[in-house]
Design a protein around this motif. Structure first.
Motif, PDB file in Angstrom:
ATOM      1  N   SER A  17     -58.214 106.687  14.303  1.00  9.82           N
ATOM      2  CA  SER A  17     -59.614 106.983  14.594  1.00  9.82           C
ATOM      3  C   SER A  17     -59.890 108.486  14.587  1.00  9.82           C
ATOM      4  O   SER A  17     -60.886 108.951  14.027  1.00  9.82           O
ATOM      5  CB  SER A  17     -60.013 106.400  15.947  1.00  9.82           C
ATOM      6  OG  SER A  17     -59.900 104.998  15.923  1.00  9.82           O
ATOM      7  N   PHE A  44     -66.935 105.000  17.208  1.00  8.81           N
ATOM      8  CA  PHE A  44     -65.673 104.293  17.397  1.00  8.81           C
ATOM      9  C   PHE A  44     -65.976 102.877  17.840  1.00  8.81           C
ATOM     10  O   PHE A  44     -66.921 102.636  18.575  1.00  8.81           O
ATOM     11  CB  PHE A  44     -64.807 104.991  18.453  1.00  8.81           C
ATOM     12  CG  PHE A  44     -64.387 106.374  18.062  1.00  8.81           C
ATOM     13  CD1 PHE A  44     -63.472 106.573  17.056  1.00  8.81           C
ATOM     14  CD2 PHE A  44     -64.903 107.479  18.709  1.00  8.81           C
ATOM     15  CE1 PHE A  44     -63.078 107.845  16.690  1.00  8.81           C
ATOM     16  CE2 PHE A  44     -64.522 108.755  18.356  1.00  8.81           C
ATOM     17  CZ  PHE A  44     -63.608 108.941  17.342  1.00  8.81           C
ATOM     18  N   PRO A  58     -61.881 103.264  13.863  1.00 10.75           N
ATOM     19  CA  PRO A  58     -63.012 104.016  13.323  1.00 10.75           C
ATOM     20  C   PRO A  58     -64.200 103.091  13.085  1.00 10.75           C
ATOM     21  O   PRO A  58     -64.046 101.971  12.614  1.00 10.75           O
ATOM     22  CB  PRO A  58     -62.495 104.572  11.987  1.00 10.75           C
ATOM     23  CG  PRO A  58     -61.016 104.427  12.042  1.00 10.75           C
ATOM     24  CD  PRO A  58     -60.706 103.328  12.999  1.00 10.75           C
TER      25      PRO A  58
END
Length: 129
Positions: A17, A44, A58
C-alpha cells in the motif's frame, strides 16, 4: 506459526500500500509544472481474508477536484487570448510531506516484517534443539 504468517500478511499489505502511495506521489511531483494536471490521491481499503484477518490494500486513485490556477504567461503555447493558461493543482510542499510520510510508513512496515521473520527463525532454531 499462524500468528507469524498473519503478521507477515499484515506487514506485506502495508508495504504494498505504501509503495503504491509513493508511486502516486511521485507522479504528482513529476507533473508539478504540467499545465492542466490534476493532483492524484490514493485511498486505502481494508480487506478480510478467509480467516477473518484484516489487511490494508491500495484503494482507488482519485483526481483532485480543486480549481486549476490561472497562470499569466502570454508567451506560453497554451495561453488563450488573455495570456492565461490553466496550471497544475499540485502543491510541491504537500507532495514532499506525503512522500516522507509514505516512506516512513514503508520503513516501519519493513521493520515489522524483518522482526517477525527474525522471531520466526529464532523459534525454529529453538524447536530444532
Amino acid at each position: 506459526m499462524s500468528a507469524f504468517s498473519d503478521a507477515l500478511s499484515v506487514t506485506t499489505g502495508g508495504l504494498k500500500s505504501q509503495a503504491a502511495r509513493l508511486r502516486v506521489v511521485s507522479e504528482n511531483i513529476a507533473n508539478v509544472d504540467t499545465p492542466g494536471y490534476r493532483r492524484k490521491t490514493m485511498s486505502f481499503d481494508m480487506q478480510r481474508n478467509d480467516g477473518g484477518l484484516s489487511t490494508v490494500a491500495p484503494g482507488d486513485v482519485n483526481l483532485s477536484r480543486t480549481e486549476l490556477p490561472d497562470i499569466y504567461d502570454p508567451d506560453h503555447p497554451l495561453a488563450d487570448a488573455t495570456g492565461n493558461y490553466k496550471g497544475s493543482s499540485v502543491d510541491l510542499m504537500i507532495e514532499i510531506a506525503d512522500a516522507r510520510e509514505a516512506q516512513r510508513s514503508y520503513e516501519a512496515n519493513l521493520k515489522m516484517f524483518d522482526q517477525t521473520r527474525q522471531m520466526s527463525t529464532s523459534l525454529m532454531d529453538l524447536l530444532r534443539r
